[in-house]
Design an enzyme around this catalytic site. Structure first.
Site, PDB file in Angstrom:
ATOM      1  N   ARG A   1      54.841  25.335 -55.663  1.00  0.00           N
ATOM      2  CA  ARG A   1      56.014  25.602 -54.817  1.00  0.00           C
ATOM      3  C   ARG A   1      56.895  24.363 -54.842  1.00  0.00           C
ATOM      4  O   ARG A   1      56.408  23.244 -54.679  1.00  0.00           O
ATOM      5  CB  ARG A   1      55.608  25.922 -53.383  1.00  0.00           C
ATOM      6  CG  ARG A   1      56.834  25.925 -52.472  1.00  0.00           C
ATOM      7  CD  ARG A   1      56.583  26.512 -51.137  1.00  0.00           C
ATOM      8  NE  ARG A   1      56.437  27.957 -51.204  1.00  0.00           N
ATOM      9  CZ  ARG A   1      56.518  28.743 -50.135  1.00  0.00           C
ATOM     10  NH1 ARG A   1      56.740  28.235 -48.948  1.00  0.00           N
ATOM     11  NH2 ARG A   1      56.365  30.055 -50.257  1.00  0.00           N
TER      12      ARG A   1
ATOM     13  N   THR B   1      51.647  31.324 -47.726  1.00  0.00           N
ATOM     14  CA  THR B   1      51.469  31.389 -49.175  1.00  0.00           C
ATOM     15  C   THR B   1      50.357  30.444 -49.624  1.00  0.00           C
ATOM     16  O   THR B   1      49.500  30.804 -50.421  1.00  0.00           O
ATOM     17  CB  THR B   1      52.805  31.052 -49.880  1.00  0.00           C
ATOM     18  OG1 THR B   1      53.807  31.903 -49.330  1.00  0.00           O
ATOM     19  CG2 THR B   1      52.717  31.266 -51.374  1.00  0.00           C
TER      20      THR B   1
ATOM     21  N   HIS C   1      60.169  34.286 -55.888  1.00  0.00           N
ATOM     22  CA  HIS C   1      58.895  34.148 -55.174  1.00  0.00           C
ATOM     23  C   HIS C   1      58.098  35.417 -55.519  1.00  0.00           C
ATOM     24  O   HIS C   1      57.964  36.324 -54.710  1.00  0.00           O
ATOM     25  CB  HIS C   1      59.182  34.048 -53.677  1.00  0.00           C
ATOM     26  CG  HIS C   1      58.012  33.678 -52.828  1.00  0.00           C
ATOM     27  ND1 HIS C   1      56.719  33.601 -53.312  1.00  0.00           N
ATOM     28  CD2 HIS C   1      57.939  33.358 -51.505  1.00  0.00           C
ATOM     29  CE1 HIS C   1      55.914  33.258 -52.314  1.00  0.00           C
ATOM     30  NE2 HIS C   1      56.630  33.104 -51.215  1.00  0.00           N
TER      31      HIS C   1
ATOM     32  N   LYS D   1      56.638   7.442 -53.995  1.00  0.00           N
ATOM     33  CA  LYS D   1      56.742   6.170 -54.732  1.00  0.00           C
ATOM     34  C   LYS D   1      57.588   6.328 -55.995  1.00  0.00           C
ATOM     35  O   LYS D   1      57.666   5.430 -56.819  1.00  0.00           O
ATOM     36  CB  LYS D   1      55.341   5.684 -55.119  1.00  0.00           C
ATOM     37  CG  LYS D   1      54.437   5.413 -53.921  1.00  0.00           C
ATOM     38  CD  LYS D   1      53.059   4.984 -54.384  1.00  0.00           C
ATOM     39  CE  LYS D   1      52.101   4.897 -53.204  1.00  0.00           C
ATOM     40  NZ  LYS D   1      50.715   4.772 -53.639  1.00  0.00           N
TER      41      LYS D   1
HETATM   42  C1  NCD Z   1      59.245  32.711 -47.693  1.00  0.00           C
HETATM   43  C2  NCD Z   1      59.490  31.503 -48.550  1.00  0.00           C
HETATM   44  O1  NCD Z   1      58.994  30.422 -48.276  1.00  0.00           O
HETATM   45  O2  NCD Z   1      60.178  31.706 -49.516  1.00  0.00           O
HETATM   46  N1  NCD Z   1      58.112  32.668 -46.909  1.00  0.00           N
HETATM   47  C3  NCD Z   1      56.932  32.984 -47.487  1.00  0.00           C
HETATM   48  O3  NCD Z   1      56.591  32.522 -48.538  1.00  0.00           O
HETATM   49  N2  NCD Z   1      56.181  33.887 -46.835  1.00  0.00           N
HETATM   50  C4  NCD Z   1      60.416  33.127 -46.955  1.00  0.00           C
HETATM   51  C5  NCD Z   1      61.102  32.134 -46.095  1.00  0.00           C
HETATM   52  O4  NCD Z   1      60.767  30.963 -46.052  1.00  0.00           O
HETATM   53  O5  NCD Z   1      62.057  32.545 -45.456  1.00  0.00           O
END
Ligand code: NCD
Length: 326
Positions: free
Chosen positions: A112, A63, A140, A90
């Site tokens: 994220r 990602t 997501h 920190k």
């Molecule tokens: C996913 C995530 O991080 O949510 N991976 C991703 O973004 N391709 C799925 C996962 O971590 O299982």
């Protein structure tokens, strides 16, 4: 082809708030950007002079790199933040960290975070556009958009298809975004997993819920395998990994009982031999690397559309380059 809709959103926080037309509009825009990747010069000036930051408070390979490259292909300046090695250790709060990053003149922040709702929280406290690149077990959205794109490209449609999402549904933000996207576009979603990882509450989202993978193998067009999310798993949600594979893994034996043209998908990172057998993941029914390839075009489309909406709301028309002209 869907009716053109005017994209007005400055943030992409999830697929739940989007209409079917808006989702189709992103997919149609992504098709234009996929063509850009076939050119010898794979770059367009749509986000020239804009700053995109990848603010990753949780690990990622696909990602993060995909957003970075997508932003670079649109000619944006891209900066990277990862929690490891930052002042978060920190004691700086999420909002303070994000506000300080924004102060460097950021236009779009890709976030994220391990906490559900983190992207939404930042969208209320910051002025820049926010893209949710995964928040806890919530959503997501760009993963689901690239999966919808991949399914539509392979089958020519999404409506009427039967898609099984298999495995650790409870802990999966990917599953939640897939459910919103697929049902809005008219697919039938069958959720499959052990009772501990698939609560019945999911039926209220218009999905069929089953704990017996073998009973649905022959009827589904897409087998979407999820990673077993050890980092989000509460104590002992299933007995052993071997037990999980026996009941819910896509083994060779199960694969042979699937439809002849079944499409096998996985968001990655996969646990080979756990939720999916290696030779199926690498086989011709697998779309796993296509998903990654399409992710780039989809993220270019999302960055492009949010930037256009941001320009419109601030009255800035100087970067209104259409993908066709770009
Ligand atoms: C996913 C995530 O991080 O949510 N991976 C991703 O973004 N391709 C799925 C996962 O971590 O299982």
């Amino acid at each position: 082809m869907s009716e053109p809709v005017l994209w007005r959103r400055r943030h992409l926080l999830g697929l739940e708030p989007l209409t079917a037309d808006e989702i189709r509009f992103v997919l149609d825009t992504a098709r234009t950007f996929k063509e850009v990747s076939t050119r010898s010069v794979k770059k367009v000036p749509a986000l020239r002079g804009k700053v995109v930051v990848n603010a990753f408070f949780e690990d990622s390979t696909r990602t993060r790199m995909s957003f970075s490259l997508a932003a670079q292909r649109l000619s944006a300046d891209v900066i990277e933040f990862t929690e490891k090695g930052s002042s978060v250790s920190k004691g700086e709060t999420l909002i303070d960290t994000a506000r300080n990053i924004q102060a460097m003149g950021v236009d779009i922040m890709v976030v994220r975070h391990a906490a559900a709702g983190a992207a939404e929280l930042l969208s209320r406290h910051l002025d820049c556009s926010i893209i949710n690149a995964g928040d806890g077990a919530h959503e997501h959205p760009t993963q689901a958009l690239l999966d919808l794109y991949t399914i539509r490209e392979r089958f020519g449609r999404i409506e009427g298809l039967k898609v099984a999402i298999v495995g650790d549904i409870a802990n999966s933000r990917v599953a939640r975004s897939e459910i919103w996207g697929l049902t809005k576009l008219g697919a039938q979603v069958i959720l499959v997993g052990p009772t501990t990882l698939l609560p019945r509450v999911f039926e209220k989202y218009g999905c069929q819920v089953t704990h017996d993978l073998d009973s649905v193998l022959g009827e589904v067009d897409v087998m979407y395998m999820l990673r077993v999310q050890n980092e989000r798993m509460k104590a002992a949600q299933f007995p052993t990994v071997r037990e999980f594979t026996k009941l819910f893994g896509l083994t060779w034996d199960r694969f042979q009982r699937c439809k002849k043209d079944v499409l096998v998908m996985h968001p990655g990172p996969m646990n080979r031999g756990v939720e999916i057998q290696s030779d199926i993941a690498d086989g011709e029914h697998s779309a796993i690397l296509e998903q990654v390839e399409n992710g780039l075009a989809v993220r270019m489309a999302v960055l492009y559309l949010l930037n256009q909406a941001g320009n419109a709301s601030s009255g800035d028309s100087t970067t209104g380059v259409s993908p066709e002209k770009a």
